[in-house]
Design an enzyme around this catalytic site. Structure first.
Site, PDB file in Angstrom:
ATOM      1  N   SER A   1      41.716  58.703  35.084  1.00 23.24           N
ATOM      2  CA  SER A   1      42.519  57.272  34.533  1.00 23.24           C
ATOM      3  C   SER A   1      43.703  57.270  34.567  1.00 23.24           C
ATOM      4  O   SER A   1      44.958  57.185  34.200  1.00 23.24           O
ATOM      5  CB  SER A   1      41.679  57.131  33.206  1.00 23.24           C
ATOM      6  OG  SER A   1      40.752  55.896  33.115  1.00 23.24           O
TER       7      SER A   1
ATOM      8  N   TYR B   1      39.423  50.680  42.703  1.00 21.57           N
ATOM      9  CA  TYR B   1      39.770  50.675  41.410  1.00 21.57           C
ATOM     10  C   TYR B   1      38.919  52.591  41.671  1.00 21.57           C
ATOM     11  O   TYR B   1      39.287  53.467  40.704  1.00 21.57           O
ATOM     12  CB  TYR B   1      39.045  50.208  40.429  1.00 21.57           C
ATOM     13  CG  TYR B   1      38.822  51.051  39.097  1.00 21.57           C
ATOM     14  CD1 TYR B   1      39.477  51.216  38.139  1.00 21.57           C
ATOM     15  CD2 TYR B   1      37.544  50.839  38.120  1.00 21.57           C
ATOM     16  CE1 TYR B   1      39.965  51.336  37.294  1.00 21.57           C
ATOM     17  CE2 TYR B   1      37.768  52.032  37.119  1.00 21.57           C
ATOM     18  CZ  TYR B   1      38.524  52.026  36.723  1.00 21.57           C
ATOM     19  OH  TYR B   1      38.395  52.795  35.200  1.00 21.57           O
TER      20      TYR B   1
ATOM     21  N   LYS C   1      45.753  55.690  36.584  1.00 22.25           N
ATOM     22  CA  LYS C   1      46.778  54.092  36.305  1.00 22.25           C
ATOM     23  C   LYS C   1      48.187  53.930  35.767  1.00 22.25           C
ATOM     24  O   LYS C   1      48.786  53.117  36.660  1.00 22.25           O
ATOM     25  CB  LYS C   1      45.406  54.500  34.925  1.00 22.25           C
ATOM     26  CG  LYS C   1      44.493  54.086  35.095  1.00 22.25           C
ATOM     27  CD  LYS C   1      43.256  53.334  33.889  1.00 22.25           C
ATOM     28  CE  LYS C   1      41.761  53.293  34.353  1.00 22.25           C
ATOM     29  NZ  LYS C   1      40.716  53.494  32.647  1.00 22.25           N
TER      30      LYS C   1
ATOM     31  N   VAL D   1      38.756  60.664  32.066  1.00 21.44           N
ATOM     32  CA  VAL D   1      38.134  61.436  32.046  1.00 21.44           C
ATOM     33  C   VAL D   1      37.808  63.112  32.985  1.00 21.44           C
ATOM     34  O   VAL D   1      36.683  63.876  32.802  1.00 21.44           O
ATOM     35  CB  VAL D   1      36.554  60.832  32.077  1.00 21.44           C
ATOM     36  CG1 VAL D   1      36.848  59.413  30.873  1.00 21.44           C
ATOM     37  CG2 VAL D   1      36.476  59.912  33.600  1.00 21.44           C
TER      38      VAL D   1
ATOM     39  N   TYR E   1      43.256  55.471  24.700  1.00 23.66           N
ATOM     40  CA  TYR E   1      42.272  54.763  24.208  1.00 23.66           C
ATOM     41  C   TYR E   1      42.313  54.732  22.306  1.00 23.66           C
ATOM     42  O   TYR E   1      43.658  54.233  22.370  1.00 23.66           O
ATOM     43  CB  TYR E   1      41.127  55.359  25.192  1.00 23.66           C
ATOM     44  CG  TYR E   1      40.741  55.407  26.306  1.00 23.66           C
ATOM     45  CD1 TYR E   1      41.398  54.722  26.954  1.00 23.66           C
ATOM     46  CD2 TYR E   1      40.706  56.784  26.927  1.00 23.66           C
ATOM     47  CE1 TYR E   1      41.116  54.455  28.679  1.00 23.66           C
ATOM     48  CE2 TYR E   1      40.542  56.995  27.860  1.00 23.66           C
ATOM     49  CZ  TYR E   1      40.791  55.849  29.125  1.00 23.66           C
ATOM     50  OH  TYR E   1      40.382  56.028  30.219  1.00 23.66           O
TER      51      TYR E   1
HETATM   52  N1  GLU Z   1      36.902  55.880  36.836  1.00 19.88           N
HETATM   53  C1  GLU Z   1      36.531  56.076  35.136  1.00 19.88           C
HETATM   54  C2  GLU Z   1      35.912  54.826  34.717  1.00 19.88           C
HETATM   55  O1  GLU Z   1      36.499  53.902  34.898  1.00 19.88           O
HETATM   56  C3  GLU Z   1      37.630  56.361  34.349  1.00 19.88           C
HETATM   57  C4  GLU Z   1      37.489  56.618  33.072  1.00 19.88           C
HETATM   58  C5  GLU Z   1      38.490  57.230  32.765  1.00 19.88           C
HETATM   59  O2  GLU Z   1      39.054  58.295  33.059  1.00 19.88           O
HETATM   60  O3  GLU Z   1      39.092  57.311  31.522  1.00 19.88           O
HETATM   61  O4  GLU Z   1      35.154  55.127  33.999  1.00 19.88           O
END
Ligand code: GLU
Length: 309
Positions: free
Chosen positions: A64, A191, A67, A261, A243
């Protein structure tokens, strides 16, 4: 040795021996194989000073953290129109929550929860083939880091593509409200691949420099984005980058940051430095446990919190 070098060296040593390391993400099978003992840190100052420690040169799955770069690209394309598709309020919910989407009629709370990030990627995809959109994202990150060797880990992308049931649910739900323009499987494909980009802490810290330098490219001095936009991306990182752990991160670290993650965190000390840490073990909110601990120690020693020394 400078104050920064000493701090980074001490923190890397401290993290190397810590036994509380959190849990490695297992819902993406390929990430479950990562050794939880790793810890890396890289700090790139706006003055060009670089301080590194631990496994700072080892590539990991940025997940993430990508992003931040897709948000920057999408704002460049769509400008403030982006905010009609995606909100910019903290979610207070887990990264893959579907509940909020129903209340808010398919419009994701912010660009960093999964739904929001899929909507941002969909915007980049519009008018392109998935391969072109992905190429644009990768080229942008390579340009920011000034490193053409950065690549996608296809095994990680395939692993998530096979098991991404929740992301598929989020995307289908948004599609039903007309929030996604492109076919769900194409938006998801881009994505998953952007999340599977592999970078080291040093590459990531270098890529984040424009956010510490009011949107400027440190090599050329030219703007990557306007200063105002960089400031606003930092604001969204501070309020939404971790988050439902975003409040805790602001309280402890006091800097804008974005976690993934894979255990990475990109953290910005505006006007001072771009910082990347990596430790694969996560806390309950899905953010790197030791990554946060290390950043807390670093900002305290350097007096870098945006809320005061
Ligand atoms: N590719 C992961 C997902 O969509 C990213 C989530 C993350 O890094 O927090 O679940």
């Amino acid at each position: 040795m400078s104050k920064l070098q000493t701090a980074v060296r001490d923190i890397a040593e401290e993290m190397r021996v810590r036994t509380d390391r959190g849990e490695v993400a297992t819902y993406i099978p390929e990430l479950a194989n990562v050794e939880p003992k790793h810890f890396g840190i890289a700090v790139v100052g706006v003055d060009g000073e670089v301080a590194t420690g631990g496994d700072f040169a080892m590539p990991f799955s940025i997940q993430s953290v990508s992003k931040v770069f897709t948000l920057t690209l999408a704002l460049g394309k769509a400008g403030d129109r982006l905010w009609s598709r995606v909100g910019r309020e903290p979610s207070g919910s887990p990264f893959n929550s579907i509940v909020q989407l129903e209340f808010e009629k398919g419009k994701p709370r912010n660009p960093f929860i999964n739904a929001g990030a899929i909507a941002v990627t969909d915007l980049i995809l519009s008018g392109h083939q998935p391969r072109e959109a992905l190429g644009e994202i990768l080229r942008f990150i390579r340009f920011l880091a000034d490193d053409p060797s950065i690549a996608i880990d296809e095994k990680v992308a395939a692993s998530e593509q096979r098991t991404g049931y929740r992301n598929a649910a989020l995307a289908n739900y948004m599609k039903s409200f007309g929030v996604l323009e492109n076919p769900v499987e194409l938006a998801l494909g881009v994505y998953y691949h952007q999340c599977a980009i592999a970078m080291s802490c040093l590459q990531l810290a270098r890529a984040g420099r424009y956010l510490a330098m009011s949107g400027r490219n440190p090599e050329t001095g030219h703007p990557v984005i306007q200063a105002e936009r960089a400031r606003r991306i930092n604001a969204v990182m501070l309020t939404c980058g971790h988050y439902d752990g975003s409040g805790e991160f602001a309280y402890r670290v006091g800097l804008p940051g974005k976690s993934g993650v894979g255990g990475g965190i990109l953290c910005i000390a505006p006007g001072k430095a771009s910082i990347a840490v990596w430790s694969p073990g996560l806390d309950l909110a899905g953010n790197s446990h030791l990554g946060r601990v290390a950043l807390e120690a670093l900002t305290k020693r350097m007096g870098w919190s945006i809320f005061g020394a």
